[in-house]
Each structure stands twice: as C-alpha cells, then as structure tokens.
Design a protein around this motif. Structure first.
Motif, PDB file in Angstrom:
ATOM      1  N   LEU A 179       1.777  -5.209  -0.566  1.00  0.00           N
ATOM      2  CA  LEU A 179       1.038  -5.705   0.592  1.00  0.00           C
ATOM      3  C   LEU A 179      -0.261  -4.921   0.773  1.00  0.00           C
ATOM      4  CD1 LEU A 179       1.447  -7.731   3.004  1.00  0.00           C
ATOM      5  CD2 LEU A 179       2.322  -5.786   4.269  1.00  0.00           C
ATOM      6  N   PHE A 180      -0.173  -3.613   0.665  1.00  0.00           N
ATOM      7  CA  PHE A 180      -1.343  -2.759   0.822  1.00  0.00           C
ATOM      8  C   PHE A 180      -2.385  -3.076  -0.252  1.00  0.00           C
ATOM      9  CE2 PHE A 180      -3.845   1.112   0.950  1.00  0.00           C
ATOM     10  CZ  PHE A 180      -3.897   1.386   2.299  1.00  0.00           C
ATOM     11  N   TYR A 181      -1.938  -3.209  -1.491  1.00  0.00           N
ATOM     12  CA  TYR A 181      -2.867  -3.510  -2.583  1.00  0.00           C
ATOM     13  C   TYR A 181      -3.495  -4.890  -2.399  1.00  0.00           C
ATOM     14  CZ  TYR A 181      -4.968  -3.663  -7.161  1.00  0.00           C
ATOM     15  OH  TYR A 181      -5.890  -3.748  -8.175  1.00  0.00           O
ATOM     16  N   ARG A 182      -2.701  -5.843  -1.963  1.00  0.00           N
ATOM     17  CA  ARG A 182      -3.198  -7.217  -1.784  1.00  0.00           C
ATOM     18  C   ARG A 182      -4.358  -7.262  -0.792  1.00  0.00           C
ATOM     19  NH1 ARG A 182       0.197 -12.459   0.366  1.00  0.00           N
ATOM     20  NH2 ARG A 182      -1.574 -13.846   0.441  1.00  0.00           N
ATOM     21  N   TYR A 183      -4.233  -6.535   0.297  1.00  0.00           N
ATOM     22  CA  TYR A 183      -5.249  -6.620   1.344  1.00  0.00           C
ATOM     23  C   TYR A 183      -6.361  -5.585   1.233  1.00  0.00           C
ATOM     24  CZ  TYR A 183      -2.394 -10.135   3.492  1.00  0.00           C
ATOM     25  OH  TYR A 183      -1.696 -11.294   3.716  1.00  0.00           O
ATOM     26  N   PHE A 184      -6.098  -4.473   0.587  1.00  0.00           N
ATOM     27  CA  PHE A 184      -7.097  -3.415   0.529  1.00  0.00           C
ATOM     28  C   PHE A 184      -7.624  -3.136  -0.874  1.00  0.00           C
ATOM     29  CE2 PHE A 184      -4.523  -2.601   4.319  1.00  0.00           C
ATOM     30  CZ  PHE A 184      -5.518  -2.686   5.286  1.00  0.00           C
ATOM     31  N   GLY A 185      -6.994  -3.737  -1.896  1.00  0.00           N
ATOM     32  CA  GLY A 185      -7.483  -3.601  -3.255  1.00  0.00           C
ATOM     33  C   GLY A 185      -7.244  -2.237  -3.875  1.00  0.00           C
ATOM     34  N   THR A 186      -6.393  -1.445  -3.272  1.00  0.00           N
ATOM     35  CA  THR A 186      -6.061  -0.124  -3.795  1.00  0.00           C
ATOM     36  C   THR A 186      -4.665   0.239  -3.315  1.00  0.00           C
ATOM     37  OG1 THR A 186      -6.738   2.213  -3.892  1.00  0.00           O
ATOM     38  CG2 THR A 186      -7.115   1.073  -1.819  1.00  0.00           C
ATOM     39  N   SER A 187      -4.064   1.181  -3.985  1.00  0.00           N
ATOM     40  CA  SER A 187      -2.761   1.658  -3.527  1.00  0.00           C
ATOM     41  C   SER A 187      -2.897   3.001  -2.810  1.00  0.00           C
ATOM     42  CB  SER A 187      -1.797   1.778  -4.711  1.00  0.00           C
ATOM     43  OG  SER A 187      -2.342   2.648  -5.674  1.00  0.00           O
ATOM     44  N   SER A 188      -4.119   3.458  -2.662  1.00  0.00           N
ATOM     45  CA  SER A 188      -4.360   4.758  -2.046  1.00  0.00           C
ATOM     46  C   SER A 188      -5.153   4.601  -0.750  1.00  0.00           C
ATOM     47  CB  SER A 188      -5.142   5.645  -3.021  1.00  0.00           C
ATOM     48  OG  SER A 188      -5.578   6.819  -2.385  1.00  0.00           O
ATOM     49  N   ALA A 189      -4.544   4.942   0.363  1.00  0.00           N
ATOM     50  CA  ALA A 189      -5.222   4.858   1.654  1.00  0.00           C
ATOM     51  C   ALA A 189      -6.390   5.840   1.732  1.00  0.00           C
ATOM     52  CB  ALA A 189      -4.239   5.126   2.782  1.00  0.00           C
ATOM     53  N   GLU A 190      -6.281   6.942   1.017  1.00  0.00           N
ATOM     54  CA  GLU A 190      -7.334   7.960   1.042  1.00  0.00           C
ATOM     55  C   GLU A 190      -8.634   7.472   0.419  1.00  0.00           C
ATOM     56  OE1 GLU A 190      -4.197   8.822  -0.376  1.00  0.00           O
ATOM     57  OE2 GLU A 190      -3.514   9.489   1.582  1.00  0.00           O
ATOM     58  N   SER A 191      -8.535   6.514  -0.505  1.00  0.00           N
ATOM     59  CA  SER A 191      -9.736   6.046  -1.201  1.00  0.00           C
ATOM     60  C   SER A 191     -10.416   4.876  -0.497  1.00  0.00           C
ATOM     61  CB  SER A 191      -9.388   5.641  -2.637  1.00  0.00           C
ATOM     62  OG  SER A 191      -8.553   4.495  -2.644  1.00  0.00           O
ATOM     63  N   LEU A 192      -9.894   4.445   0.639  1.00  0.00           N
ATOM     64  CA  LEU A 192     -10.464   3.305   1.353  1.00  0.00           C
ATOM     65  C   LEU A 192     -11.755   3.666   2.074  1.00  0.00           C
ATOM     66  CD1 LEU A 192      -7.574   1.465   3.241  1.00  0.00           C
ATOM     67  CD2 LEU A 192      -9.011   0.582   1.431  1.00  0.00           C
ATOM     68  N   SER A 193     -12.761   2.837   1.878  1.00  0.00           N
ATOM     69  CA  SER A 193     -13.972   2.996   2.683  1.00  0.00           C
ATOM     70  C   SER A 193     -13.732   2.316   4.026  1.00  0.00           C
ATOM     71  CB  SER A 193     -15.161   2.337   1.971  1.00  0.00           C
ATOM     72  OG  SER A 193     -14.995   0.929   1.945  1.00  0.00           O
ATOM     73  N   SER A 194     -14.550   2.613   4.998  1.00  0.00           N
ATOM     74  CA  SER A 194     -14.364   1.986   6.307  1.00  0.00           C
ATOM     75  C   SER A 194     -14.588   0.476   6.229  1.00  0.00           C
ATOM     76  CB  SER A 194     -15.279   2.618   7.352  1.00  0.00           C
ATOM     77  OG  SER A 194     -16.630   2.462   6.972  1.00  0.00           O
ATOM     78  N   GLY A 195     -15.489   0.036   5.368  1.00  0.00           N
ATOM     79  CA  GLY A 195     -15.730  -1.391   5.189  1.00  0.00           C
ATOM     80  C   GLY A 195     -14.549  -2.098   4.564  1.00  0.00           C
ATOM     81  N   ALA A 196     -13.945  -1.474   3.562  1.00  0.00           N
ATOM     82  CA  ALA A 196     -12.764  -2.060   2.908  1.00  0.00           C
ATOM     83  C   ALA A 196     -11.587  -2.097   3.874  1.00  0.00           C
ATOM     84  CB  ALA A 196     -12.393  -1.276   1.657  1.00  0.00           C
ATOM     85  N   ARG A 197     -11.478  -1.080   4.681  1.00  0.00           N
ATOM     86  CA  ARG A 197     -10.402  -1.041   5.684  1.00  0.00           C
ATOM     87  C   ARG A 197     -10.573  -2.178   6.682  1.00  0.00           C
ATOM     88  NH1 ARG A 197      -9.486   1.148  10.808  1.00  0.00           N
ATOM     89  NH2 ARG A 197      -7.386   1.927  11.114  1.00  0.00           N
ATOM     90  N   ALA A 198     -11.773  -2.347   7.199  1.00  0.00           N
ATOM     91  CA  ALA A 198     -12.040  -3.402   8.176  1.00  0.00           C
ATOM     92  C   ALA A 198     -11.823  -4.788   7.566  1.00  0.00           C
ATOM     93  CB  ALA A 198     -13.459  -3.271   8.720  1.00  0.00           C
ATOM     94  N   ALA A 199     -12.267  -4.975   6.332  1.00  0.00           N
ATOM     95  CA  ALA A 199     -12.101  -6.273   5.668  1.00  0.00           C
ATOM     96  C   ALA A 199     -10.629  -6.580   5.419  1.00  0.00           C
ATOM     97  CB  ALA A 199     -12.876  -6.285   4.351  1.00  0.00           C
ATOM     98  N   GLY A 200      -9.860  -5.584   4.995  1.00  0.00           N
ATOM     99  CA  GLY A 200      -8.436  -5.774   4.750  1.00  0.00           C
ATOM    100  C   GLY A 200      -7.688  -6.114   6.024  1.00  0.00           C
ATOM    101  N   ILE A 201      -8.020  -5.431   7.099  1.00  0.00           N
ATOM    102  CA  ILE A 201      -7.391  -5.703   8.389  1.00  0.00           C
ATOM    103  C   ILE A 201      -7.720  -7.115   8.847  1.00  0.00           C
ATOM    104  CG2 ILE A 201      -7.512  -5.121  10.854  1.00  0.00           C
ATOM    105  CD1 ILE A 201      -7.539  -2.159   9.967  1.00  0.00           C
ATOM    106  N   GLU A 202      -8.962  -7.522   8.680  1.00  0.00           N
ATOM    107  CA  GLU A 202      -9.349  -8.879   9.082  1.00  0.00           C
ATOM    108  C   GLU A 202      -8.583  -9.938   8.278  1.00  0.00           C
ATOM    109  OE1 GLU A 202     -13.276 -11.745   9.406  1.00  0.00           O
ATOM    110  OE2 GLU A 202     -13.554  -9.593   9.121  1.00  0.00           O
ATOM    111  N   LYS A 203      -8.434  -9.721   6.955  1.00  0.00           N
ATOM    112  CA  LYS A 203      -7.670 -10.659   6.119  1.00  0.00           C
ATOM    113  C   LYS A 203      -6.219 -10.735   6.579  1.00  0.00           C
ATOM    114  CE  LYS A 203     -10.270  -9.557   1.986  1.00  0.00           C
ATOM    115  NZ  LYS A 203     -10.178  -8.960   0.652  1.00  0.00           N
ATOM    116  N   MET A 204      -5.640  -9.586   6.906  1.00  0.00           N
ATOM    117  CA  MET A 204      -4.256  -9.570   7.372  1.00  0.00           C
ATOM    118  C   MET A 204      -4.112 -10.315   8.700  1.00  0.00           C
ATOM    119  SD  MET A 204      -3.071  -5.714   6.432  1.00  0.00           S
ATOM    120  CE  MET A 204      -1.426  -5.937   7.024  1.00  0.00           C
ATOM    121  N   GLN A 205      -5.061 -10.130   9.598  1.00  0.00           N
ATOM    122  CA  GLN A 205      -5.012 -10.818  10.880  1.00  0.00           C
ATOM    123  C   GLN A 205      -5.094 -12.330  10.697  1.00  0.00           C
ATOM    124  OE1 GLN A 205      -8.237  -8.614  12.700  1.00  0.00           O
ATOM    125  NE2 GLN A 205      -6.802  -7.394  13.930  1.00  0.00           N
TER     126      GLN A 205
END
Length: 89
Positions: free
Chosen positions: A6-32
């Motif tokens: 699920l994390f990889y599907r929405y954020f494109g990575t398996s590492s939360a530490e490597s997420l940029s703020s833009g990728a985080r926001a985009a992943g959250i929006e897709k999940m919503q």
C-alpha cells in the motif's frame, strides 16, 4: 492489504524517510481519492487507517456509512492514542 504494498503504491517508495514533502502530499491525495471511490469495506478501512496516521483521514461519518465500521475506526484511534501514551518521552 499489505502495508508495504500500500505504501509503495501511493508513495512510490518503501522508505518513509526518503519521501519528499511533495511526494507525501501527492500520495495522501491519491489515497483520499481512492477512499472516496472504494466500495469495499476492508479496503476503505485500510486506506482510512493509513490516512489517520499522518492526520489526513476524513471524518468517520464521511468515511464509514456503517456504524460497525465507525466503531472499529474509533477503536483503532483509541489504541493508537494509548500506544502513543506508552512511548518514552
């Protein structure tokens, strides 16, 4: 749903530490969006639970038409709050 998948599907990575703020926001929006479109109770609960962790989950009444699902979500919220209280400060 597997959390790692699920994390990889929405954020494109398996590492939360490597997420940029833009990728985080985009992943959250897709999940919503997917939460709003999904009709599968289990999938909706999984998406809502992951969105709850960063504080991005919609209100329970919006997310769960079934009262049993709302109660399950409240139980998760209580468990998360209790676990947070147990963490050393």
């Amino acid at each position: 749903m597997n959390f790692d998948d699920l994390f990889y599907r929405y954020f494109g990575t398996s590492s939360a530490e490597s997420l940029s703020s833009g990728a985080r926001a985009a992943g959250i929006e897709k999940m919503q969006v997917d939460l709003g479109l999904s009709r599968d109770r289990g999938q909706r609960f999984a998406l809502w639970a992951v969105l709850y962790m960063p504080g991005a989950a919609p209100d329970l009444d919006v997310s769960f038409p079934d009262p049993d699902d709302r109660n399950a979500a409240r139980n998760l919220m209580d468990l998360m709050a209790e676990a947070d209280e147990q963490l050393p400060r």
